[in-house]
Design a protein around this motif. Structure first.
Motif, short mmCIF file in Angstrom:
data_model
loop_
_atom_site.label_atom_id
_atom_site.label_comp_id
_atom_site.label_asym_id
_atom_site.label_seq_id
_atom_site.Cartn_x
_atom_site.Cartn_y
_atom_site.Cartn_z
N PHE B 109 40.86 9.93 26.45
CA PHE B 109 41.19 9.75 27.87
C PHE B 109 40.86 11.02 28.65
O PHE B 109 40.27 10.98 29.72
CB PHE B 109 42.69 9.44 28.04
N THR B 111 38.78 13.49 27.95
CA THR B 111 37.34 13.72 28.07
C THR B 111 36.73 12.78 29.12
O THR B 111 35.95 13.20 29.95
CB THR B 111 36.64 13.52 26.72
N ALA B 112 37.13 11.51 29.06
CA ALA B 112 36.56 10.53 30.00
C ALA B 112 36.87 10.91 31.43
O ALA B 112 36.00 10.89 32.31
CB ALA B 112 37.11 9.14 29.68
N ILE B 113 38.12 11.30 31.69
CA ILE B 113 38.52 11.58 33.06
C ILE B 113 37.91 12.90 33.55
O ILE B 113 37.64 13.08 34.73
CB ILE B 113 40.06 11.57 33.17
N PHE B 114 37.62 13.78 32.59
CA PHE B 114 37.01 15.07 32.96
C PHE B 114 35.50 14.93 33.18
O PHE B 114 34.90 15.76 33.89
CB PHE B 114 37.29 16.09 31.86
N LEU B 115 34.90 13.90 32.59
CA LEU B 115 33.44 13.78 32.56
C LEU B 115 32.73 13.88 33.94
O LEU B 115 31.66 14.48 34.02
CB LEU B 115 33.04 12.49 31.85
#
Lengths: 275, 296
Positions: B109, B111-115
């Motif tokens: 989660f 990593t995805a939101i930081f991407l």
């Protein structure tokens, strides 16, 4: 045991996962869209087709036809690498100097350095443009590299991190008869590797993605960076979105690669400012 | 002996100190201090192209009567006032949800939101432009779900164009701010939460009365950086909407760019507009300084 699991998986948890899943999906979707788009033709993209098509090779071929990809990549890489090496060199030396050799006048100048963090680029660009033009550097890569070399933020970052550099190491090196520049080069530099990695990522991202200033000072197509190229492809009156998507992928791969290879340092670099 | 040696050592240290900091200081003088003073001087010059003369406060008078400038100022302030609070609120919520150590797939989660932070401002603006067309994927989806009946003119309607800019910036920067909050939350002593939980205080109340007050410095910091960033908004508007339709997404930076490089250059006036941004940033930074000092 069963009862325990049942109680734990409450309504609040359901909400948490649902919310995070939606947010994660929205965060990733444009990336998926970019990859799907690269396989479709422009009309399908504007019509919102969300399935893979068979146009990938056509789009790639047409991107390589319209853009001298090797040259543009070389331009971006050259500017970014030179900027990174020089900025890290000059700014880390300064950050170390401000922290290790303290004196009143230098502290005052350091305050000035910090104050420049507030200066918006828009307020610099007109005089910078005129100076660069007078120096005959319009339409050169030097014009892009020079103004960013002494970065107030990177100086600040290195000074903050130098506070954690053990003074005993300096003392020991001095007893061994090392000169100041040798201490910096042979002791400080290797010890601070992770600080350099984080700072490298900050400068790399800023330089690779830089848009406004290169847009102002570069005119010839053969000098342009990948960021400028995708911007001009997309701002055509009828942009060929398939080609644009391929270009965007090319522009994003290096930063994505750095992120996944150096995730820890990446986040550390971002957080650097508040430590 | 000792005082003489100390003096020598002091002078030696002083010279070495200057050797370390001088290259950076010289460069900053040339590329920061000199230009910022020059543009201050320029802001008192009027005229177009190379023919300029001292105009006193003429440019400031012109500012007050320039409808396009007032529009750009209004737009920039609208983006600020709406986008920054939404983003910070979202980022705090996400950080506090992600702060649970037993959360399943927590790293994924995060990593995805930081991407989104990884993309360049230009690249994501282009992606958004291709998604938000009149027949684009976003309108198709909204109509499919049944939220709207007719496609939204994201790029053609002044209100929706502003909304699109706000959505875009929020997408790009929420994860970035979330990382700051997450790291601040991880530094908060877990036993405080444990005590609050035992006392039967709800998760929401823990967030409002425990977490947020303890994170005030970080929230303040991110608010000021986001505000300064939004004040300089350029890449997104230039690539998504080009400031249109009918100047509804024109920002101060884009206006300065247009004044300098698109129309017949009027450097003096453009410099005056740029000092409006300087002025707002200085006020904000001063406020931040005052608030953080009051806390101590």
């Amino acid at each position: 045991m069963m009862k325990n699991i049942f109680i734990r998986f409450s309504f609040a948890d359901l909400f948490t996962y649902l919310f995070l899943a939606v947010m994660a999906f929205l965060s990733i979707f444009p990336f998926i869209w970019m990859v799907i788009g690269a396989t479709n033709n422009s009309i399908d993209i504007t019509k919102g087709k969300i399935s893979f098509g068979d146009q990938l090779w056509v789009n790639i071929a047409s991107f390589f036809e319209q853009v001298d990809v090797g040259l543009i990549f070389w331009n971006s890489s050259k500017i970014t690498i030179i900027t990174c090496v020089l900025t890290l060199g000059i700014s880390s030396v300064a950050g170390y100097g401000f922290e290790v050799f303290r004196s009143k006048p230098r502290e005052r100048l350091y305050t000035m350095v910090l104050l420049t963090l507030m200066i918006p680029f828009a307020a610099l660009m007109i005089p910078l443009f005129i100076s660069i033009a007078k120096a005959g550097l319009i339409n050169t890569h030097a014009a892009i590299i020079l103004p960013g070399l002494a970065s107030a933020f990177i100086i600040f970052y290195f000074r903050q991190c130098t506070k954690a550099f053990p003074p005993e190491l300096r003392d020991a090196a001095k007893v061994d008869g090392l000169k100041e520049w040798q201490i910096f080069l042979y002791i400080y530099l290797p010890v601070m590797k992770s600080t350099y990695a984080a700072a490298f990522i900050i400068v790399f991202m800023a330089s690779w993605n830089n848009y406004l200033w290169p847009l102002i000072v570069l005119q010839s197509n053969e000098l342009k960076t990948i960021t400028l190229v995708i911007s001009s492809l997309a701002s055509a009156y009828y942009p060929d979105y398939g080609v644009v998507m391929v270009g965007t992928i090319f522009a994003t791969i290096p930063t994505l690669a750095i992120f996944f290879l150096m995730q820890r340092q990446f986040v550390q670099g971002m957080l650097g400012a508040v430590k | 002996m000792s005082s003489k040696r100390a003096e020598q050592l002091g002078r030696y240290k002083n010279i070495t100190g200057w050797m370390f900091v001088t290259p950076a200081l010289v460069l900053m003088g040339i590329f920061m201090i000199y230009p910022i003073l020059w543009s201050l001087w320029m802001s008192f010059q009027t005229g177009k192209g190379v023919r300029t003369k001292f105009g006193g406060f003429d440019n400031i008078v012109r500012l007050a009567n320039d409808p396009i400038f007032l529009k750009a100022l209004f737009n920039t302030m609208t983006f600020l006032a709406i986008q920054v609070p939404i983003m910070i609120f979202l980022a705090i919520i996400m950080a506090s949800l992600l702060n649970k150590s037993n959360l399943w797939a927590r790293g994924w989660f995060r990593t995805a939101i930081f991407l989104p932070c990884v993309t360049s401002l230009v690249a994501y603006s282009i992606l958004f432009k291709s998604m938000f067309g009149i027949d684009g994927v976003v309108n198709q989806t909204l109509m499919f779900i049944g939220i709207v009946d007719d496609p939204i003119g994201w790029l053609t309607d002044p209100f929706w164009a502003k909304t699109l800019i706000i959505i875009s910036i929020t997408w790009r920067w929420t994860g970035y701010n979330m990382i700051f909050y997450l790291s601040a939350m991880q530094n908060i002593d877990a036993s405080i939460y444990e005590a609050a939980r035992i006392d039967g205080i709800s998760a929401w109340r823990r967030l409002i009365s425990l977490t947020i007050p303890m994170m005030k410095p970080v929230i303040l910091f991110t608010t000021v950086t986001s505000t300064i960033g939004t004040l300089q908004l350029f890449d997104e508007v230039n690539n998504l909407t080009q400031g249109g339709p009918s100047d509804s997404t024109l920002t101060l930076s884009l206006y300065i760019f247009n004044l300098t490089f698109k129309f017949m250059p009027s450097y003096g006036y453009a410099a005056t507009v740029s000092y409006v941004i300087v002025f707002i940033v200085v006020i904000l930074a001063f406020l931040q300084f005052r608030v953080s000092r009051d806390r101590k």
